[in-house]
Design a protein around this motif. Structure first.
Motif, PDB file in Angstrom:
ATOM      1  N   ASP A  47      23.221 -14.095  15.039  1.00 49.41           N
ATOM      2  CA  ASP A  47      22.052 -13.230  14.901  1.00 49.41           C
ATOM      3  C   ASP A  47      22.112 -12.111  15.942  1.00 49.41           C
ATOM      4  O   ASP A  47      22.135 -12.400  17.150  1.00 49.41           O
ATOM      5  CB  ASP A  47      20.780 -14.061  15.088  1.00 49.41           C
ATOM      6  CG  ASP A  47      19.507 -13.245  14.931  1.00 49.41           C
ATOM      7  OD1 ASP A  47      19.597 -12.023  14.682  1.00 49.41           O
ATOM      8  OD2 ASP A  47      18.422 -13.834  15.062  1.00 49.41           O
ATOM      9  N   PRO A 170      21.863 -14.593  10.802  1.00 49.77           N
ATOM     10  CA  PRO A 170      20.776 -13.618  10.965  1.00 49.77           C
ATOM     11  C   PRO A 170      19.643 -13.896   9.972  1.00 49.77           C
ATOM     12  O   PRO A 170      19.880 -14.448   8.897  1.00 49.77           O
ATOM     13  CB  PRO A 170      21.444 -12.271  10.654  1.00 49.77           C
ATOM     14  CG  PRO A 170      22.909 -12.513  10.794  1.00 49.77           C
ATOM     15  CD  PRO A 170      23.134 -13.936  10.401  1.00 49.77           C
ATOM     16  N   THR A 177      25.402 -12.360   7.388  1.00 46.29           N
ATOM     17  CA  THR A 177      24.996 -13.629   6.795  1.00 46.29           C
ATOM     18  C   THR A 177      26.054 -14.138   5.829  1.00 46.29           C
ATOM     19  O   THR A 177      26.418 -15.333   5.852  1.00 46.29           O
ATOM     20  CB  THR A 177      23.644 -13.473   6.070  1.00 46.29           C
ATOM     21  OG1 THR A 177      22.637 -13.133   7.032  1.00 46.29           O
ATOM     22  CG2 THR A 177      23.237 -14.766   5.374  1.00 46.29           C
TER      23      THR A 177
END
Length: 303
Positions: A47, A170, A177
């Motif tokens: 993230d 994320p 992702t």
């Protein structure tokens, strides 16, 4: 070419693009539970906001000078440097996020365009010309027909031996992702028991199906973690909906507990936190479910 995931430790991506689901808290406590059950765990924070890195007390690593996880993903020469990024935590080893990851969506998009131009003869684009739009990636970075294997390739170079790798994705859909899910080939889905979660779950199912079709992989589902469950009619209705949608998978219920946030603020999972929390048993059940699904040999649990 992607790495041989069968030779890698069981890898699970904790993912849901809906914000506020407690995704990172779930990921940290699943990793903590696996450690509690005697396993060596590598935690990868994908993230760009670095919430897990902060929640594990490693905020200084988030602001560290390059090379960072961004470079490992986007610079072919830095790929094997992922070992140098690993930071020790009392419960797990961590590949921290970095402020540089804020540039990753753009960089991975350019990498995908390079791969497309490299492999599709109908595309009249010089892959080398795209390098001027990138920070690190070059046509040599992406020898295949897509760029989603970059985390997969980096993880294949990790030298320490781990039993499980947990990836915190994320909280949005995009290249990062997809790259995390591609590397893991399995997902654990956190969800709030409120009606607004239904759309997010449906989109996630569609996203995974599209990814499987695009790059010809199978993505397993470990299960769903219903988070911050309370005793309301909406919670009951949402749990019933989840049981219908994920009828073939386990659904674990994590009740709303202030101590979960306090442990996060203290830089640990609830297993290393000074205050005992009744939700420990739920996370231990999730850890046991991962052991069972991926045939991980049960470790001797510390007394």
């Amino acid at each position: 070419m992607s790495s041989d995931t069968s030779a890698r430790p069981a890898t699970v991506c904790v993912t849901n693009a809906k914000g506020g689901t407690g995704k990172t808290t779930i990921a940290i406590n699943v990793a903590g539970a696996l450690n509690e059950r005697g396993h060596d765990v590598l935690f990868v924070d994908m993230d760009p906001q670095g919430n897990a890195t902060e929640g594990l007390g490693l905020l200084d690593s988030y602001d560290a000078e390059p090379p960072t996880l961004f470079d490992v993903l986007t610079d072919r020469e830095m790929r094997s440097s992922i070992d140098d990024l690993i930071v020790e935590h009392e419960e797990m080893d961590v590949v921290p996020s970095s402020v540089d990851l804020l540039q990753a969506e753009h960089e991975l998009t350019i990498a995908d365009l390079m791969a497309w131009a490299n492999t599709d003869p109908t595309v009249d684009i010089d892959p080398a010309a795209l390098s001027s739009l990138a920070i690190n990636v070059t046509p040599e970075t992406v020898p295949g027909d897509h760029a989603l294997e970059l985390l997969d390739l980096a993880l294949s170079t990790v030298k320490p031996e781990y039993d499980v790798i947990i990836i915190d994705s994320p909280p949005f859909y995009g290249k990062l992702t997809d790259t995390a899910i591609y590397a893991a080939r399995s997902v654990l889905v956190p969800a709030l028991t409120e009606a607004s979660s239904e759309r997010a779950i449906e989109l996630l199912v569609d996203q995974i199906a599209a990814l499987e079709s695009q790059v010809d992989i199978d993505v397993d589902t470990v299960g769903v973690v219903a988070n911050r469950v309370e005793q309301t009619n909406e919670d009951t209705a949402m749990l019933e909906w989840l049981e219908t949608v994920f009828e073939d998978y386990p659904i674990w219920e994590v009740r709303k507990r202030v101590a979960l946030q306090r442990a996060f603020s203290a830089g640990t999972s609830i297993f290393a936190y000074e205050q005992s929390v009744d939700m420990e048993s739920v996370f231990l059940d999730i850890a046991e479910g991962i052991e069972t699904q991926y045939e991980i040999e049960a470790a001797e649990v510390p007394a």
